[in-house]
Design a protein around this motif. Structure first.
Motif, PDB file in Angstrom:
ATOM      1  N   ARG A  91       0.832  -1.201   0.000  1.00  0.00           N
ATOM      2  CA  ARG A  91       0.000   0.000   0.000  1.00  0.00           C
ATOM      3  C   ARG A  91       0.869   1.255   0.000  1.00  0.00           C
ATOM      4  N   SER A 100       4.516   3.461  -1.892  1.00  0.00           N
ATOM      5  CA  SER A 100       5.512   3.727  -2.923  1.00  0.00           C
ATOM      6  C   SER A 100       6.458   2.555  -3.168  1.00  0.00           C
ATOM      7  N   VAL A 114       5.540   0.932  -6.345  1.00  0.00           N
ATOM      8  CA  VAL A 114       5.849   1.817  -7.477  1.00  0.00           C
ATOM      9  C   VAL A 114       7.319   1.704  -7.852  1.00  0.00           C
ATOM     10  N   ALA A 136      -7.960   0.534  -3.309  1.00  0.00           N
ATOM     11  CA  ALA A 136      -6.904   1.469  -3.700  1.00  0.00           C
ATOM     12  C   ALA A 136      -5.708   0.719  -4.268  1.00  0.00           C
ATOM     13  N   PHE A 137      -5.382  -0.430  -3.655  1.00  0.00           N
ATOM     14  CA  PHE A 137      -4.289  -1.241  -4.181  1.00  0.00           C
ATOM     15  C   PHE A 137      -4.621  -1.731  -5.588  1.00  0.00           C
ATOM     16  N   GLU A 196      -6.594  -0.467  -7.824  1.00  0.00           N
ATOM     17  CA  GLU A 196      -6.507   0.645  -8.786  1.00  0.00           C
ATOM     18  C   GLU A 196      -5.061   0.980  -9.110  1.00  0.00           C
ATOM     19  N   GLN A 197      -4.222   0.974  -8.087  1.00  0.00           N
ATOM     20  CA  GLN A 197      -2.809   1.274  -8.320  1.00  0.00           C
ATOM     21  C   GLN A 197      -2.140   0.185  -9.164  1.00  0.00           C
ATOM     22  N   ARG A 251      -2.929   0.649 -12.699  1.00  0.00           N
ATOM     23  CA  ARG A 251      -2.249   1.811 -13.274  1.00  0.00           C
ATOM     24  C   ARG A 251      -0.781   1.502 -13.575  1.00  0.00           C
ATOM     25  N   LEU A 252      -0.178   0.692 -12.713  1.00  0.00           N
ATOM     26  CA  LEU A 252       1.253   0.446 -12.818  1.00  0.00           C
ATOM     27  C   LEU A 252       1.626  -0.618 -13.838  1.00  0.00           C
TER      28      LEU A 252
END
Length: 329
Positions: A230, A232, A235, A266-267, A269-270, A273-274
C-alpha cells in the motif's frame, strides 16, 4: 471480551472447519470444531489482536512448539500448559503460507499473456510463487515438464476443468521480484521450519513439493524486497522492471489480511495503473465487486482467480484444482 466477541471467534473457527479443513485435513477440522465449544481456548484467543486470530496460526504454533497432536485432548493440554509460549510465537509469526502449488492455477493465465514476462508478487513470503517457470505440472490430460536443472523440481498435480485452456509450454520469465512486509529467507533453517509447519499435517505430498521448491529458491534466490503493497514500495519495484517484458503484478491469499476494503480497492486501482496485467487469486470476499461478476453462487472454500478485475477461474486454495469460468462470466 464480551459474548459477542467470543461468538465471532467461534464463527471464524467453524467457518475454517467447514470450508477449508473439511476434506483436506481431518485433524485440523477436528481441532477447529473443538475450539468453537471450548470457552477457555476462546478466552485465550480473545487476548490476541484480530490479525492473530486465524485458525492456521494457532494450529501451526502448537505444532511448531510441541509437535503434531493426536487429537483435541493432547492439543488442549499443550495449550493449557504453555499459553505464554504459544501466545509469544503467535505474536511473532504470521501465516505466511508460501504455497508453490498455486502456480498450477496461475499457469494457464500466465501462459496466455504476451511473452516474455516480468513478475512482481506482493505478499511473496519466500518468493516460491515467483518461479512458475521452474516447476513441473500434471493436469491429468496434459503434463508440462520442468526445465532441466540440477535440483529435482516439484511437480504440481492439478485437476483442471475441460474448458481450461491448458498451456503447451512454460511461460518465459525474464525478471522477477517480490514484495513482503516480512520476507522469508529460503536458506534460513528456522524460517523454513516455520513454513513447513504451516503445511497441514496429513498433506505429505504438499510438504515434499514445498521442500523441493525451497531448495530451488535457495539456489535461484528470487529477489524479495521488504515493503508494503500500500504505497511507494510497489511503485519503485515496478519502475525497475524491464520495458521489453510484459509486467504482471499478482498475489495469492494476501489481500484478505488487508482489513480495510478501501485499502484493497486502492491497491487494485494502483496495480492496474502500474502494469498492464493485475492477477488476483483470493477468496471472493476480498473483492466482492469482482465476485458478483462470477455469478451468484460461490463454491465454498475456493479462491477466485481474476485478471484486471474480470473473473477467470475458481481455484483450490492450495492449487489442487481449477475450474475455468472466463468464457462464462
Amino acid at each position: 471480551m464480551d459474548e459477542e466477541g467470543l461468538a465471532e471467534i467461534s464463527a471464524r473457527y467453524i467457518r475454517f472447519a467447514d470450508t477449508e479443513a473439511r476434506g483436506r485435513s481431518p485433524l485440523y477440522e477436528e481441532l477447529a470444531r473443538a475450539v468453537t465449544g471450548d470457552r477457555e481456548t476462546l478466552g485465550f484467543l480473545s487476548t490476541l489482536p484480530d490479525l492473530k486470530l486465524q485458525p492456521n496460526l494457532l494450529l501451526a504454533a502448537v505444532r511448531h512448539l510441541f509437535g503434531t497432536p493426536t487429537g483435541w485432548t493432547e492439543f488442549r493440554q499443550a495449550l493449557q500448559a504453555n499459553p505464554d509460549a504459544i501466545r509469544s510465537l503467535m505474536l511473532e509469526r504470521s501465516t505466511q503460507t508460501n504455497e508453490p502449488g498455486r502456480c498450477a492455477t496461475l499457469l494457464p493465465l500466465l501462459a496466455r499473456l504476451p511473452q516474455p514476462l516480468a513478475l512482481i508478487e506482493v505478499g511473496t513470503s519466500a518468493g516460491l510463487c515467483l518461479m512458475p517457470d521452474l516447476y513441473g505440472y500434471d493436469y491429468g490430460r496434459k503434463v508440462i515438464p520442468a526445465p532441466a536443472m540440477a535440483l529435482e523440481p516439484p511437480v504440481f498435480r492439478c485437476f483442471a476443468s475441460e474448458t481450461t485452456p491448458l498451456p503447451t509450454a512454460l511461460p518465459q520469465v525474464v525478471w522477477r521480484a517480490g514484495l513482503d512486509l516480512s520476507p522469508i529467507d529460503a536458506s534460513d533453517d528456522s524460517q523454513v521450519a516455520w513454513l513447513e509447519t504451516l503445511v497441514w499435517p496429513e498433506q505429505t505430498a504438499r510438504l515434499a513439493n514445498l521442500r523441493a521448491a525451497l531448495k530451488i529458491a535457495a539456489t535461484v534466490k528470487p529477489r524479495v524486497v521488504k515493503g508494503d503493497l500500500r504505497g511507494s514500495d510497489l511503485v519503485r519495484l515496478c519502475n525497475e522492471a524491464p520495458n521489453d517484458a510484459t509486467l504482471v503484478i499478482f498475489h495469492t491469499a494476501v489481500l484478505d489480511y488487508v482489513s480495510d476494503p478501501g485499502d484493497r480497492e486502492a491497491f487494485a486501482e494502483q496495480a492496474m495503473r502500474l502494469s498492464p496485467y493485475w492477477i488476483s487469486n483470493e477468496f471472493p470476499r476480498v473483492f466482492p465487486s469482482i465476485a458478483t461478476r462470477a455469478g451468484t453462487s460461490w463454491p465454498p472454500g475456493r479462491f477466485l482467480l481474476s485478471a484486471n478485475g474480470s473473473p477467470v477461474a475458481w481455484t483450490d486454495p492450495h492449487g489442487a484444482s481449477l475450474e475455468w469460468i472466463a468464457d462464462e462470466a
